[in-house]
Design a protein around this motif. Structure first.
Motif, PDB file in Angstrom:
ATOM      1  N   LEU A   1      11.112   7.588  -0.035  1.00  0.00           N
ATOM      2  CA  LEU A   1      10.214   6.436  -0.073  1.00  0.00           C
ATOM      3  C   LEU A   1       9.014   6.716  -0.960  1.00  0.00           C
ATOM      4  O   LEU A   1       8.558   5.848  -1.702  1.00  0.00           O
ATOM      5  N   ALA A   2       8.504   7.954  -0.879  1.00  0.00           N
ATOM      6  CA  ALA A   2       7.338   8.299  -1.703  1.00  0.00           C
ATOM      7  C   ALA A   2       7.685   8.159  -3.176  1.00  0.00           C
ATOM      8  O   ALA A   2       6.947   7.542  -3.951  1.00  0.00           O
TER       9      ALA A   2
ATOM     10  N   ASN B   1       7.981   4.535  -4.101  1.00  0.00           N
ATOM     11  CA  ASN B   1       6.641   3.924  -4.130  1.00  0.00           C
ATOM     12  C   ASN B   1       5.916   4.272  -5.415  1.00  0.00           C
ATOM     13  O   ASN B   1       5.278   3.422  -6.044  1.00  0.00           O
ATOM     14  N   PHE B   2       5.989   5.534  -5.779  1.00  0.00           N
ATOM     15  CA  PHE B   2       5.262   5.990  -6.968  1.00  0.00           C
ATOM     16  C   PHE B   2       5.828   5.332  -8.223  1.00  0.00           C
ATOM     17  O   PHE B   2       5.081   4.939  -9.127  1.00  0.00           O
TER      18      PHE B   2
ATOM     19  N   TYR C   1      -3.669   9.668  -5.523  1.00  0.00           N
ATOM     20  CA  TYR C   1      -2.781  10.017  -4.408  1.00  0.00           C
ATOM     21  C   TYR C   1      -1.515  10.720  -4.902  1.00  0.00           C
ATOM     22  O   TYR C   1      -1.082  11.713  -4.313  1.00  0.00           O
TER      23      TYR C   1
ATOM     24  N   ARG D   1      -2.214  14.320  -5.575  1.00  0.00           N
ATOM     25  CA  ARG D   1      -2.342  15.059  -4.315  1.00  0.00           C
ATOM     26  C   ARG D   1      -0.954  15.417  -3.790  1.00  0.00           C
ATOM     27  O   ARG D   1      -0.707  16.537  -3.357  1.00  0.00           O
ATOM     28  N   HIS D   2      -0.066  14.442  -3.834  1.00  0.00           N
ATOM     29  CA  HIS D   2       1.294  14.624  -3.325  1.00  0.00           C
ATOM     30  C   HIS D   2       2.064  15.671  -4.136  1.00  0.00           C
ATOM     31  O   HIS D   2       2.643  16.602  -3.577  1.00  0.00           O
TER      32      HIS D   2
ATOM     33  N   GLU E   1      11.601  10.377   3.907  1.00  0.00           N
ATOM     34  CA  GLU E   1      10.175  10.189   3.634  1.00  0.00           C
ATOM     35  C   GLU E   1       9.863  10.437   2.152  1.00  0.00           C
ATOM     36  O   GLU E   1       9.095   9.711   1.533  1.00  0.00           O
TER      37      GLU E   1
ATOM     38  N   GLU F   1      15.655  13.734   1.945  1.00  0.00           N
ATOM     39  CA  GLU F   1      14.723  13.381   3.023  1.00  0.00           C
ATOM     40  C   GLU F   1      14.243  11.950   2.814  1.00  0.00           C
ATOM     41  O   GLU F   1      13.770  11.597   1.729  1.00  0.00           O
TER      42      GLU F   1
ATOM     43  N   GLN G   1       0.775  19.279  -3.891  1.00  0.00           N
ATOM     44  CA  GLN G   1       1.191  19.897  -2.652  1.00  0.00           C
ATOM     45  C   GLN G   1       2.592  20.489  -2.771  1.00  0.00           C
ATOM     46  O   GLN G   1       2.869  21.573  -2.260  1.00  0.00           O
ATOM     47  N   TRP G   2       3.457  19.793  -3.481  1.00  0.00           N
ATOM     48  CA  TRP G   2       4.824  20.304  -3.671  1.00  0.00           C
ATOM     49  C   TRP G   2       4.838  21.520  -4.586  1.00  0.00           C
ATOM     50  O   TRP G   2       5.611  22.458  -4.386  1.00  0.00           O
TER      51      TRP G   2
END
Lengths: 252, 95
Positions: free
Chosen positions: A39-40, A43-44, A136, A139-140, A36, A34, A143-144
């Motif tokens: 990119l996450a 970024n991390f 952040y 949080r991410h 998105e 995916e 959620q997973w």
């Protein structure tokens, strides 16, 4: 141990944790199904590289031997790396990566929050910046963990296995050695016992929401903070350092 | 393993306080919460925003391109609806 030695060792550990985890995350860049999430992850990983640079630059200044951040990253051998063992473990599947980041960042966020209040020169400023990034991230990944744990039968089983497999590496996070103790005494650093209690509460809450079982604290691996690593770190460093070792001083 | 596509969401970003949200693009996500995270990770990496809205693309009611003429062309010949007939007083700057 002098104050400066403890501070230098402590800051180097923070840099090593950030760099080794970022290198593991970078290994899967361009492999996500995916866009998105791809990119996450990237970024991390970049957030962590940024933190590693700040910690290494501070370490280089404290050391005063004319080395720079790149020398710390690319010209040290495995036994000189002081990251925790949890972070050098191979990536495994996506659930494994989420388990590793979840367990580590649940700790790292508390560590950074405490470091924001410490007296060590330069450290509180870096922590204040990093804490927003990690809040952040956590949080991410939380959620997973919930999504996969409370997902299908298969995702639940694999997420539980991932948490179980990584649990043995969590004891090291809270095992205070001379450097932790000296840093905390000299600079009002984190109280690892308090952090451990808080970590257990926070981790239990997420696992509970994810319908996962919190593993019991049994045998715990240790040694990364003292430079005794698993075989995996050597391969990781070989890939990461290859260019600078083969072409010293190469730039682009 | 299922390969079902995640639903599409539209992303709106407010670039700074006082401005309105503007459409930035779209992302895929399994639910609303993930959509917000994915929008953050995809569209605000270069400090583009201070506020995010996400909404399922399927929830948006859009005008039909085939009806463009009926919808918009009647406005074209009604120039008196534009404030172009006012004389600008002399000496007024910044108007």
């Amino acid at each position: 141990m002098s104050d400066n030695e403890a501070l230098l060792a402590y800051v180097t550990r923070l840099g090593d944790n950030a760099l080794i985890l970022s290198q593991r995350m970078i290994e899967v860049v361009a492999q996500y199904p995916e866009l998105e999430e791809e990119l996450a992850n990237a970024n991390f990983a970049l957030d962590y590289i940024g933190q590693a640079r700040l910690f290494y630059s501070l370490a280089a200044k404290l050391e005063g031997k004319d080395r720079n951040e790149d020398d710390f990253a690319f010209l040290r051998d495995g036994h000189e790396y002081r990251n925790v063992l949890l972070l050098e473990q191979p990536n495994g599947h996506f659930g494994d990566m989420m388990a590793r980041e979840f367990l580590f960042e649940s700790f790292y966020l508390l560590q950074l929050e405490a470091l924001q209040q410490c007296d060590a020169p330069g450290v509180a400023e870096i922590a204040a910046r990093a804490v927003k990034e990690i809040r952040y991230h956590l949080r991410h990944v939380s959620q997973w963990v919930v999504r996969l744990g409370d997902g299908t039968e298969e995702s639940h089983a694999r997420m539980q296995q991932a948490i179980d497999d990584h649990w043995q590496f969590t004891g090291e996070l809270f095992a205070a050695d001379d450097i932790d103790t000296a840093f905390t005494e000299q600079y009002s650093g984190p109280n690892l016992e308090l952090i451990r209690d808080q970590w257990h509460d926070n981790v239990a809450a997420v696992l509970n929401e994810a319908t996962l079982t919190k593993p019991a604290d049994e045998w715990m691996a240790a040694g990364g903070k003292q430079g005794r690593h698993s075989e995996y770190l050597g391969f990781l460093l070989a890939e990461m350092q290859h260019l600078q070792r083969s072409h010293p001083g190469a730039t682009w | 393993m299922s390969n079902k596509e995640w639903p599409l969401y539209e992303v709106f970003i407010r670039s700074k306080a006082g401005l309105s949200h503007r459409h930035a693009g779209s992302i895929h996500a399994a639910d609303d919460q993930m959509a917000l995270n994915n929008a953050r990770d995809t569209y605000t990496r270069r400090s583009e925003g201070v506020s995010l809205w996400v909404v399922r693309s399927s929830a948006i009611v859009a005008s039909d391109p085939a009806e463009t003429a009926a919808f918009f062309e009647p406005a074209e010949d009604k120039i008196y609806r534009h404030p172009t007939f006012y004389k600008i007083p002399e000496g007024v700057e910044n108007l």
